[in-house]
Design a protein around this motif. Structure first.
Motif, mmCIF file in Angstrom:
data_model
loop_
_atom_site.group_PDB
_atom_site.id
_atom_site.type_symbol
_atom_site.label_atom_id
_atom_site.label_comp_id
_atom_site.label_asym_id
_atom_site.label_seq_id
_atom_site.Cartn_x
_atom_site.Cartn_y
_atom_site.Cartn_z
ATOM 1 N N TYR A 7 0.838 -1.204 0.000
ATOM 2 C CA TYR A 7 0.000 0.000 0.000
ATOM 3 C C TYR A 7 0.868 1.247 0.000
ATOM 4 C CZ TYR A 7 -3.681 3.251 1.519
ATOM 5 O OH TYR A 7 -4.551 4.308 1.603
ATOM 6 N N LEU A 8 1.913 1.231 0.825
ATOM 7 C CA LEU A 8 2.829 2.372 0.893
ATOM 8 C C LEU A 8 3.526 2.602 -0.447
ATOM 9 C CD1 LEU A 8 4.431 4.511 2.562
ATOM 10 C CD2 LEU A 8 6.072 2.684 3.059
ATOM 11 N N LEU A 9 4.041 1.537 -1.030
ATOM 12 C CA LEU A 9 4.761 1.670 -2.300
ATOM 13 C C LEU A 9 3.843 2.153 -3.418
ATOM 14 C CD1 LEU A 9 7.090 -1.472 -2.249
ATOM 15 C CD2 LEU A 9 7.634 0.898 -1.665
ATOM 16 N N LYS A 10 2.602 1.738 -3.381
ATOM 17 C CA LYS A 10 1.635 2.188 -4.379
ATOM 18 C C LYS A 10 1.424 3.699 -4.260
ATOM 19 C CE LYS A 10 -1.619 1.727 -7.525
ATOM 20 N NZ LYS A 10 -1.282 1.381 -8.937
ATOM 21 N N LYS A 11 1.322 4.192 -3.027
ATOM 22 C CA LYS A 11 1.114 5.628 -2.821
ATOM 23 C C LYS A 11 2.344 6.446 -3.234
ATOM 24 C CE LYS A 11 -1.615 7.354 0.107
ATOM 25 N NZ LYS A 11 -2.366 7.914 1.245
ATOM 26 N N LEU A 12 3.495 5.799 -3.243
ATOM 27 C CA LEU A 12 4.737 6.493 -3.564
ATOM 28 C C LEU A 12 5.244 6.190 -4.980
ATOM 29 C CD1 LEU A 12 6.729 5.997 -0.225
ATOM 30 C CD2 LEU A 12 5.737 8.137 -1.061
ATOM 31 N N GLU A 13 4.456 5.498 -5.770
ATOM 32 C CA GLU A 13 4.968 5.011 -7.053
ATOM 33 C C GLU A 13 5.406 6.129 -7.996
ATOM 34 O OE1 GLU A 13 2.110 2.689 -9.138
ATOM 35 O OE2 GLU A 13 0.486 4.155 -8.946
ATOM 36 N N ASN A 14 4.826 7.311 -7.872
ATOM 37 C CA ASN A 14 5.203 8.419 -8.746
ATOM 38 C C ASN A 14 6.128 9.435 -8.074
ATOM 39 O OD1 ASN A 14 3.625 7.488 -10.977
ATOM 40 N ND2 ASN A 14 1.781 8.297 -9.972
ATOM 41 N N VAL A 15 6.608 9.083 -6.892
ATOM 42 C CA VAL A 15 7.496 9.972 -6.153
ATOM 43 C C VAL A 15 8.943 9.601 -6.477
ATOM 44 C CG1 VAL A 15 8.232 10.757 -3.873
ATOM 45 C CG2 VAL A 15 5.818 10.237 -4.298
ATOM 46 N N PRO A 16 9.746 10.537 -7.003
ATOM 47 C CA PRO A 16 11.124 10.221 -7.392
ATOM 48 C C PRO A 16 12.012 9.950 -6.188
ATOM 49 C CG PRO A 16 10.728 12.574 -7.563
ATOM 50 C CD PRO A 16 9.399 11.946 -7.274
ATOM 51 N N GLU A 17 13.154 9.370 -6.447
ATOM 52 C CA GLU A 17 14.060 8.928 -5.387
ATOM 53 C C GLU A 17 14.418 10.049 -4.419
ATOM 54 O OE1 GLU A 17 18.370 6.655 -4.877
ATOM 55 O OE2 GLU A 17 17.491 6.968 -6.863
ATOM 56 N N GLY A 18 14.699 11.221 -4.918
ATOM 57 C CA GLY A 18 15.114 12.322 -4.064
ATOM 58 C C GLY A 18 14.031 12.881 -3.167
#
Length: 203
Positions: free
Chosen positions: A102-113
């Motif tokens: 669930y967490l990774l899905k919410k962050l899927e469009n957030v870049p590494e930095g």
């Protein structure tokens, strides 16, 4: 001195025992102490929830009680999951793996930095005679795009700890106990509780 941990979480109890046993404290779980209360965590901060749990257990057994409230705070999600870390994603997320997904899905469009985060732990000890000690520890890091490591629990496989140079799940328990948020909170707790002295500070 016996101290009842306001939890039956084997991972948390092992971490507390590993550090506090050196100070003469015998940490036992709620179950081992015959305590079966499950206080509702209605607080909006780790401090509030930690105290709620410690007070409930102390009142139920009449012994000193210690509680840890901890969680992950992700900057890109405005501090989520925070105090809801163990319940993140609602009833559809019933396991650690579900919550990570669930967490990774919410962050899927957030870049590494932009994936900075921190683990937070607040430890509260309360005694029947009214003593109260509160300590907070934080560990900075960032959220990876995929899991790394097979150890740990919770969000450990995707939390890259800056000071360790790897995820919590890639550390042996004794290594994690040196750098984790809970270890930092425990060191702060020990300093407040004992200073250069030992168990008599709490008796």
């Amino acid at each position: 001195m016996k101290v009842v941990m306001a939890s039956n979480n084997a991972h948390k109890i092992a971490e507390l025992r590993a550090i506090l046993s050196a100070y003469g404290l015998d940490v036992v779980s709620q179950r081992e102490a015959g305590v079966h209360v499950e206080p509702e965590e209605t607080g909006t901060t780790f401090e509030e929830n930690s105290r709620i749990k410690a007070v409930a257990v102390m009142q139920a057994c009449g012994l000193p009680a210690v509680a840890d409230d901890s969680g992950l705070m992700v900057d890109a999600l405005n501090g989520e999951p925070g105090v809801y870390s163990a319940r993140y994603g609602g009833p559809d997320c019933i396991s650690d793996s579900d919550r990570i997904n669930y967490l990774l899905k919410k962050l899927e469009n957030v870049p590494e930095g932009k994936r900075t985060a921190k683990f937070v732990s607040v430890i509260t000890l309360v005694t029947p005679d009214g003593k109260e000690i509160v300590a907070r520890g934080e560990c900075p890091g960032h959220i990876l795009f995929e899991r790394h490591g097979n150890g740990g629990f919770g969000y450990d496989p995707v939390f890259f700890a800056e000071d360790a140079g790897c995820t919590f799940a890639e550390l042996a328990p004794e290594q994690k106990n040196q750098v984790s948020h809970r270890a930092r909170a425990l060191r702060a707790f020990v300093e407040k509780a004992f200073g250069t002295k030992k168990e008599k500070e709490l008796c």
